[in-house]
Motif scaffolding. Structure first.
Motif, PDB file in Angstrom:
ATOM      1  N   ASN A  99       0.845  -1.185   0.000  1.00 33.64           N
ATOM      2  CA  ASN A  99       0.000   0.000   0.000  1.00 33.64           C
ATOM      3  C   ASN A  99       0.887   1.244   0.000  1.00 33.64           C
ATOM      4  N   ASP A 102       0.044   4.076   2.791  1.00 27.29           N
ATOM      5  CA  ASP A 102       0.121   3.897   4.237  1.00 27.29           C
ATOM      6  C   ASP A 102       1.159   4.893   4.741  1.00 27.29           C
ATOM      7  N   GLU A 105       3.941   3.843   7.485  1.00 26.40           N
ATOM      8  CA  GLU A 105       4.909   2.849   7.031  1.00 26.40           C
ATOM      9  C   GLU A 105       5.823   3.410   5.948  1.00 26.40           C
TER      10      GLU A 105
END
Length: 159
Positions: A99, A102, A105
């Motif tokens: 992803n 995100d 992260e």
């Protein structure tokens, strides 16, 4: 945890985060190092993705990984480039993300890497997310946060 307002503003540029695989220079793991050397020389990137069958992400390749194979005691041996393939020298222990949006992260991982390979749940390479695009979003945030929100220092509220 990143504040939702900040996360929201960072994601305003999200359509630019993912550079699709079709626009990213890459090599196949079974390509010769001669071919990979030419690709890296032409595109002038520091590292490029290595793909396997069905566009599976396999690792990254850089020019130093190739030139290391050419070093001899007193001269360069370019003949070795035809005898070896990309899989023989590529970096395999590469962090990937599924992803690219995100925020927490991706921002954490981009501290150490200029880009992150993005893969789907089957390991297929879908593109890259770059530190450059995230820095553009951060730049937007720091220049526009006070236009979207009223900022008051917490210690000012206590007085």
């Amino acid at each position: 945890m990143i504040d939702t307002a900040i996360s929201s503003m960072l994601l305003e540029n999200k359509e630019h985060f993912l550079i699709p695989a079709s626009k990213v220079a890459s090599v196949q793991e079974d390509n010769s190092l001669t071919h990979a050397f030419l690709v890296l020389t032409k595109v002038r990137y520091s590292k490029i993705p290595v793909l396997g069958e069905d566009d599976q992400f396999k690792g990254l390749l850089s020019m130093p990984m190739i030139t290391e194979t050419m070093l001899g005691m007193d001269k360069l041996n370019v003949d070795k480039l035809d005898d070896l393939c990309v899989a023989d020298v590529m970096q395999q222990d590469v962090v990937t993300v599924q992803n690219p949006y995100d925020v927490e992260e991706v921002m954490h991982l981009l501290v150490d890497d200029p880009f992150l390979p993005v893969v789907d749940d089957r390991g297929e390479f879908t593109g890259i997310v770059t530190r450059k695009e995230w820095m553009k979003s951060l730049n937007f945030l720091v220049h526009n946060l006070d236009k979207e929100y009223e900022l008051v220092a917490k210690h000012a509220l206590n007085h």
